[in-house]
Design a protein around this motif. Sequence first.
Motif, PDB file in Angstrom:
ATOM      1  N   LEU A   4     -25.337   0.767  65.470  1.00 57.03           N
ATOM      2  CA  LEU A   4     -25.897  -0.520  65.069  1.00 57.03           C
ATOM      3  C   LEU A   4     -27.212  -0.417  64.304  1.00 57.03           C
ATOM      4  O   LEU A   4     -27.411  -1.127  63.312  1.00 57.03           O
ATOM      5  N   ASP A   5     -28.129   0.423  64.760  1.00 57.87           N
ATOM      6  CA  ASP A   5     -29.432   0.461  64.091  1.00 57.87           C
ATOM      7  C   ASP A   5     -29.322   0.927  62.653  1.00 57.87           C
ATOM      8  O   ASP A   5     -30.052   0.445  61.776  1.00 57.87           O
ATOM      9  N   VAL A   6     -28.377   1.827  62.372  1.00 61.57           N
ATOM     10  CA  VAL A   6     -28.173   2.295  60.997  1.00 61.57           C
ATOM     11  C   VAL A   6     -27.539   1.185  60.155  1.00 61.57           C
ATOM     12  O   VAL A   6     -27.955   0.937  59.012  1.00 61.57           O
ATOM     13  N   TYR A   7     -26.545   0.514  60.722  1.00 61.60           N
ATOM     14  CA  TYR A   7     -25.920  -0.594  59.998  1.00 61.60           C
ATOM     15  C   TYR A   7     -26.943  -1.668  59.635  1.00 61.60           C
ATOM     16  O   TYR A   7     -26.939  -2.210  58.529  1.00 61.60           O
ATOM     17  N   VAL A   8     -27.813  -1.978  60.581  1.00 61.19           N
ATOM     18  CA  VAL A   8     -28.816  -3.023  60.347  1.00 61.19           C
ATOM     19  C   VAL A   8     -29.791  -2.611  59.251  1.00 61.19           C
ATOM     20  O   VAL A   8     -30.180  -3.432  58.412  1.00 61.19           O
ATOM     21  N   GLN A   9     -30.179  -1.357  59.229  1.00 63.12           N
ATOM     22  CA  GLN A   9     -31.064  -0.888  58.155  1.00 63.12           C
ATOM     23  C   GLN A   9     -30.377  -1.033  56.799  1.00 63.12           C
ATOM     24  O   GLN A   9     -31.005  -1.414  55.801  1.00 63.12           O
ATOM     25  N   ASP A  10     -29.076  -0.732  56.758  1.00 61.61           N
ATOM     26  CA  ASP A  10     -28.322  -0.910  55.512  1.00 61.61           C
ATOM     27  C   ASP A  10     -28.348  -2.376  55.070  1.00 61.61           C
ATOM     28  O   ASP A  10     -28.469  -2.678  53.878  1.00 61.61           O
ATOM     29  N   VAL A  11     -28.223  -3.292  56.028  1.00 60.68           N
ATOM     30  CA  VAL A  11     -28.267  -4.726  55.699  1.00 60.68           C
ATOM     31  C   VAL A  11     -29.645  -5.115  55.183  1.00 60.68           C
ATOM     32  O   VAL A  11     -29.763  -5.863  54.204  1.00 60.68           O
ATOM     33  N   LEU A  12     -30.688  -4.608  55.812  1.00 61.25           N
ATOM     34  CA  LEU A  12     -32.046  -4.909  55.355  1.00 61.25           C
ATOM     35  C   LEU A  12     -32.259  -4.414  53.924  1.00 61.25           C
ATOM     36  O   LEU A  12     -32.921  -5.080  53.110  1.00 61.25           O
ATOM     37  N   ASP A  13     -31.680  -3.259  53.594  1.00 57.43           N
ATOM     38  CA  ASP A  13     -31.791  -2.748  52.226  1.00 57.43           C
ATOM     39  C   ASP A  13     -31.058  -3.654  51.242  1.00 57.43           C
ATOM     40  O   ASP A  13     -31.525  -3.871  50.113  1.00 57.43           O
ATOM     41  N   LEU A  14     -29.929  -4.207  51.657  1.00 59.39           N
ATOM     42  CA  LEU A  14     -29.211  -5.161  50.804  1.00 59.39           C
ATOM     43  C   LEU A  14     -30.032  -6.435  50.601  1.00 59.39           C
ATOM     44  O   LEU A  14     -30.154  -6.933  49.484  1.00 59.39           O
ATOM     45  N   LEU A  15     -30.618  -6.938  51.676  1.00 58.66           N
ATOM     46  CA  LEU A  15     -31.415  -8.163  51.572  1.00 58.66           C
ATOM     47  C   LEU A  15     -32.636  -7.966  50.678  1.00 58.66           C
ATOM     48  O   LEU A  15     -33.083  -8.899  50.005  1.00 58.66           O
ATOM     49  N   ALA A  16     -33.163  -6.751  50.655  1.00 55.16           N
ATOM     50  CA  ALA A  16     -34.305  -6.458  49.780  1.00 55.16           C
ATOM     51  C   ALA A  16     -33.908  -6.564  48.308  1.00 55.16           C
ATOM     52  O   ALA A  16     -34.748  -6.848  47.454  1.00 55.16           O
ATOM     53  N   ILE A  17     -32.634  -6.364  48.033  1.00 55.15           N
ATOM     54  CA  ILE A  17     -32.131  -6.487  46.664  1.00 55.15           C
ATOM     55  C   ILE A  17     -31.797  -7.940  46.340  1.00 55.15           C
ATOM     56  O   ILE A  17     -32.153  -8.468  45.286  1.00 55.15           O
ATOM     57  N   VAL A  18     -31.116  -8.599  47.267  1.00 57.89           N
ATOM     58  CA  VAL A  18     -30.641  -9.966  47.036  1.00 57.89           C
ATOM     59  C   VAL A  18     -31.785 -10.984  47.109  1.00 57.89           C
ATOM     60  O   VAL A  18     -31.794 -11.973  46.388  1.00 57.89           O
ATOM     61  N   LYS A  19     -32.723 -10.741  48.023  1.00 60.74           N
ATOM     62  CA  LYS A  19     -33.906 -11.593  48.209  1.00 60.74           C
ATOM     63  C   LYS A  19     -33.569 -13.075  48.414  1.00 60.74           C
ATOM     64  O   LYS A  19     -34.057 -13.948  47.680  1.00 60.74           O
ATOM     65  N   PRO A  20     -32.776 -13.413  49.432  1.00 65.67           N
ATOM     66  CA  PRO A  20     -32.483 -14.834  49.669  1.00 65.67           C
ATOM     67  C   PRO A  20     -33.698 -15.566  50.216  1.00 65.67           C
ATOM     68  O   PRO A  20     -34.423 -15.038  51.064  1.00 65.67           O
ATOM     69  N   SER A  21     -33.919 -16.783  49.740  1.00 73.16           N
ATOM     70  CA  SER A  21     -35.039 -17.564  50.266  1.00 73.16           C
ATOM     71  C   SER A  21     -34.645 -18.304  51.543  1.00 73.16           C
ATOM     72  O   SER A  21     -35.479 -18.568  52.400  1.00 73.16           O
ATOM     73  N   LYS A  22     -33.344 -18.618  51.664  1.00 71.06           N
ATOM     74  CA  LYS A  22     -32.815 -19.255  52.863  1.00 71.06           C
ATOM     75  C   LYS A  22     -31.534 -18.535  53.248  1.00 71.06           C
ATOM     76  O   LYS A  22     -30.638 -18.366  52.411  1.00 71.06           O
ATOM     77  N   LEU A  23     -31.447 -18.152  54.516  1.00 73.08           N
ATOM     78  CA  LEU A  23     -30.371 -17.254  54.949  1.00 73.08           C
ATOM     79  C   LEU A  23     -29.776 -17.729  56.269  1.00 73.08           C
ATOM     80  O   LEU A  23     -30.482 -18.174  57.170  1.00 73.08           O
ATOM     81  N   VAL A  24     -28.452 -17.610  56.372  1.00 74.63           N
ATOM     82  CA  VAL A  24     -27.733 -17.803  57.634  1.00 74.63           C
ATOM     83  C   VAL A  24     -26.871 -16.571  57.862  1.00 74.63           C
ATOM     84  O   VAL A  24     -26.270 -16.035  56.924  1.00 74.63           O
ATOM     85  N   LEU A  25     -26.818 -16.107  59.099  1.00 76.61           N
ATOM     86  CA  LEU A  25     -25.980 -14.968  59.460  1.00 76.61           C
ATOM     87  C   LEU A  25     -24.731 -15.458  60.173  1.00 76.61           C
ATOM     88  O   LEU A  25     -24.810 -16.305  61.071  1.00 76.61           O
ATOM     89  N   ILE A  26     -23.579 -14.933  59.778  1.00 76.28           N
ATOM     90  CA  ILE A  26     -22.340 -15.143  60.527  1.00 76.28           C
ATOM     91  C   ILE A  26     -21.817 -13.765  60.904  1.00 76.28           C
ATOM     92  O   ILE A  26     -21.480 -12.954  60.032  1.00 76.28           O
ATOM     93  N   GLY A  27     -21.787 -13.477  62.198  1.00 80.96           N
ATOM     94  CA  GLY A  27     -21.402 -12.150  62.659  1.00 80.96           C
ATOM     95  C   GLY A  27     -20.226 -12.199  63.613  1.00 80.96           C
ATOM     96  O   GLY A  27     -20.251 -12.920  64.613  1.00 80.96           O
ATOM     97  N   THR A  28     -19.189 -11.440  63.296  1.00 80.78           N
ATOM     98  CA  THR A  28     -18.014 -11.328  64.158  1.00 80.78           C
ATOM     99  C   THR A  28     -18.101 -10.053  64.982  1.00 80.78           C
ATOM    100  O   THR A  28     -18.260  -8.963  64.426  1.00 80.78           O
ATOM    101  N   SER A  29     -18.013 -10.182  66.303  1.00 78.46           N
ATOM    102  CA  SER A  29     -17.961  -9.020  67.198  1.00 78.46           C
ATOM    103  C   SER A  29     -19.128  -8.071  66.923  1.00 78.46           C
ATOM    104  O   SER A  29     -20.277  -8.441  67.115  1.00 78.46           O
TER     105      SER A  29
END
Length: 289
Positions: free
Chosen positions: A78-103
Amino acid sequence: MKNGEIIYQSRDGLNLFAKSFGPEDADLTVLCLHGLTRNHKDFVPMIQSLGNHRRYIAIDVRGRGRSDRDQDPSKYRLDVYVQDVLDLLAIVKPSKLVLIGTSMGGLMSLLLSQMLSQELLGVVLNDVGPKLEQAGLERIAGYVGNFIEHDSWEDAALAVEKSQHSAFPNFRHDDWMKFAKRTHKENQDGKIVLDYDPAIAESLKNIEADISVEMQTWALFASTFKRPLLVVRGEISDLFSSDTAVKMVHRHGRANVISVSNVGHAPILDEPICVKTIESFLKKLELGQ
């Protein structure tokens, strides 16, 4: 980015994939995080059913779909996956965000809730919570990594039906074929195979519900208290109990829970009750309610 495809590099050099749907300049970005053996295609039925004025980004976690397989299976965590997501968000830079997570994606969402600041407006957890039931864990461990090459999509659909029928007793042949095409791919030999690295099964060896881990996860769940939360539960889920869902809503204070009738782990999220409730949840967040 090309045709909604986002390809970016992880900190340890893997090429990772995400698919963007809807207008890139939308006010709200909905980030979709899939389960253990799934990929970004898991969210296509939901996205196609929801309002198209938002931006949806569905990722392929490393080792799944079009993201690179990791040569070091110990990084499937999980911690590695989350870091990968943070790196994606640094590129996308959303000003407003909602997370939908399955399992598994829901557990990632709990970690991200602790890390993200004002841009995160709310969270949807799909059939997952701080306590996971042993029966569901054992069932999942029993099929993850069991790779069989199928000669046709018809054979793949039959195999999916055999392993998942208890979770989707109302599915018909067409549903199983769609399910197979979301979770499988055609390899270089023309065979139909599961679309993930079988090495992810290593993380499930000797898995069991652990009270100390559960206590830590309940503490982590507290990170959602400052934001609206929607909990989705499959009525016949063997992984996520109704008791846990009720406890989550009680502790959160302003969360809502919906039950998807005659569906197990995990709802596809294109079920009518899911579409209606998630759309309403997103609209309220867009309006600042």
